[in-house]
Write an enzyme that holds these catalytic residues in place. Structure first.
Site, PDB file in Angstrom:
ATOM      1  N   GLY A   1      -3.671   2.499  -4.633  1.00  0.00           N
ATOM      2  CA  GLY A   1      -2.840   2.478  -6.021  1.00  0.00           C
ATOM      3  C   GLY A   1      -3.789   3.330  -7.109  1.00  0.00           C
TER       4      GLY A   1
ATOM      5  N   GLU B   1      -3.581  -7.206  -2.891  1.00  0.00           N
ATOM      6  CA  GLU B   1      -2.830  -7.495  -3.732  1.00  0.00           C
ATOM      7  C   GLU B   1      -2.370  -9.154  -3.540  1.00  0.00           C
ATOM      8  OE1 GLU B   1       0.461  -4.683  -3.555  1.00  0.00           O
ATOM      9  OE2 GLU B   1      -1.629  -3.655  -3.797  1.00  0.00           O
TER      10      GLU B   1
ATOM     11  N   GLU C   1      -8.830  -2.024   4.192  1.00  0.00           N
ATOM     12  CA  GLU C   1      -8.006  -0.905   3.128  1.00  0.00           C
ATOM     13  C   GLU C   1      -8.979  -1.396   1.223  1.00  0.00           C
ATOM     14  OE1 GLU C   1      -3.723  -0.511   2.738  1.00  0.00           O
ATOM     15  OE2 GLU C   1      -4.049  -2.766   2.062  1.00  0.00           O
TER      16      GLU C   1
ATOM     17  N   ASN D   1       4.515   0.555   3.491  1.00  0.00           N
ATOM     18  CA  ASN D   1       4.212  -0.793   2.929  1.00  0.00           C
ATOM     19  C   ASN D   1       5.336  -0.563   1.176  1.00  0.00           C
ATOM     20  OD1 ASN D   1       4.038  -2.955   1.566  1.00  0.00           O
ATOM     21  ND2 ASN D   1       1.826  -3.010   1.081  1.00  0.00           N
TER      22      ASN D   1
ATOM     23  N   SER E   1      -4.580   4.573  -1.178  1.00  0.00           N
ATOM     24  CA  SER E   1      -4.222   6.563  -1.634  1.00  0.00           C
ATOM     25  C   SER E   1      -4.251   7.520   0.008  1.00  0.00           C
ATOM     26  CB  SER E   1      -5.173   6.695  -3.108  1.00  0.00           C
ATOM     27  OG  SER E   1      -5.470   5.550  -3.751  1.00  0.00           O
TER      28      SER E   1
ATOM     29  N   HIS F   1      -2.941  -9.320   2.159  1.00  0.00           N
ATOM     30  CA  HIS F   1      -2.818  -7.458   1.244  1.00  0.00           C
ATOM     31  C   HIS F   1      -3.600  -7.701   0.611  1.00  0.00           C
ATOM     32  CE1 HIS F   1      -2.247  -3.928  -1.339  1.00  0.00           C
ATOM     33  NE2 HIS F   1      -1.675  -3.503   0.280  1.00  0.00           N
TER      34      HIS F   1
ATOM     35  N   LYS G   1       6.161  -2.716  -0.835  1.00  0.00           N
ATOM     36  CA  LYS G   1       6.023  -3.789  -1.988  1.00  0.00           C
ATOM     37  C   LYS G   1       6.978  -3.965  -2.648  1.00  0.00           C
ATOM     38  CE  LYS G   1       1.496  -1.478  -1.822  1.00  0.00           C
ATOM     39  NZ  LYS G   1      -0.143  -0.906  -2.726  1.00  0.00           N
TER      40      LYS G   1
HETATM   41  P1  PGA Z   1      -1.909   2.848  -1.841  1.00  0.00           P
HETATM   42  O1  PGA Z   1      -1.989   1.368  -1.215  1.00  0.00           O
HETATM   43  O2  PGA Z   1      -1.260   3.506  -0.789  1.00  0.00           O
HETATM   44  O3  PGA Z   1      -0.304   3.188  -2.924  1.00  0.00           O
HETATM   45  O4  PGA Z   1      -2.612   3.234  -2.358  1.00  0.00           O
HETATM   46  C1  PGA Z   1      -1.720   1.641  -0.245  1.00  0.00           C
HETATM   47  C2  PGA Z   1      -1.930  -0.344   0.103  1.00  0.00           C
HETATM   48  O5  PGA Z   1      -1.517  -1.383  -0.886  1.00  0.00           O
HETATM   49  O6  PGA Z   1      -1.347  -0.612   1.591  1.00  0.00           O
END
Ligand code: PGA
Length: 256
Positions: free
Chosen positions: A174, A97, A168, A9, A214, A95, A11
């Site tokens: 992140g 976010e 997740e 992803n 992560s 997601h 983003k």
């Molecule tokens: P990340 O993000 O691997 O940077 O933690 C995962 C995600 O948001 O799908």
């Protein structure tokens, strides 16, 4: 046997030329992917260019979001018809976010899932996961169950092949914090058991459940070797060819 599915992803990152370079770099290494399904999920504005860059490779292309209405006065939104026209194969829904920064409701997310599954060309990748305070309050399973039940309301069990769940934990996205392999396995096993009750055991057995938060080349092998972890949704580590390929090859080595 469920295949491993690893998706990057991207983003709101990368210029067009950077996205093309990343996609081409991955496509050039696709002979090392083994049996692992690999996808990239660029920003909408890069989908066309990235699709061209991965053409002829086994890499699939997804979208980061979709709107449920067919067309019309919805400024800024993207329809399923537009995604199909671009050759997109699936879209993320819910997601963290989008849930927590853009404040998307469970009801809206359900409409997006249903809109995607209504198009035979498209799949839905529904993200679920708890906040840190919810984990601390031992509400992790309740949150997952609620997000599955609301997000998948009205979904027909026959659509299992076009549906993926990504677990997740929000506190791991992140942040550099990763769920331990056991924490991931426990959440995935709970997710699968919940889906068995909501649909049927065959549905639960077939569905791919990715872990996200992560994931990197150094921890992917341990996570992906858990029995109910069928892949990874990768953010930051999917922005570098070698790191992302490292995750994929770690997945290929786990031999589900
Ligand atoms: P990340 O993000 O691997 O940077 O933690 C995962 C995600 O948001 O799908």
């Amino acid at each position: 046997m469920r295949k491993i599915f690893i998706a990057g992803n991207w983003k709101m990152n990368l210029t067009k030329s950077e996205a093309i370079a990343l996609a081409s770099g991955l496509a050039a290494k696709s002979s090392s992917f083994g049996n692992v399904e690999v996808g990239v999920i660029p920003a909408f504005v890069h989908i066309d260019a990235v699709s061209a860059a991965v053409k002829g490779s086994p890499i699939s292309v997804g979208a980061q979001d979709v709107y449920f209405e067919k067309n019309g006065a919805f400024t800024g939104e993207i329809s399923t018809d537009m995604l199909v026209d671009l050759g997109v194969q699936y879209a993320l829904v819910g997601h963290s976010e989008r849930r927590h920064i853009l404040k998307e409701s469970d009801e809206l997310l359900n409409k997006k899932v249903l809109a995607l599954l209504a198009r035979k060309e498209l799949g839905a990748l529904l993200c679920v996961g708890e906040l840190l305070e919810e984990r601390k309050a031992e509400k992790t399973f309740a949150v997952i169950e609620h997000q599955l039940k609301t997000g998948l309301a009205g979904v027909d069990a026959s659509h299992v092949d076009r549906l993926v769940i990504a677990y997740e934990p929000v506190w791991a996205i992140g942040t550099g914090l990763t769920a331990s392999p056991q924490q991931a396995q426990d959440a995935h096993a709970f997710t699968r058991a919940t889906l068995a009750k909501m649909f049927n055991p065959d549905f639960a057995n077939k569905i791919q459940i990715q872990y996200g938060g992560s994931v990197k080349a150094s921890n992917a092998g341990e996570l992906l070797s858990q029995p109910d972890v069928d892949g990874a949704l990768v953010g930051g580590a999917s922005l570098k060819v070698d790191e992302f390929v490292g995750i994929i090859t770690a997945g290929a080595a786990t031999k589900k």
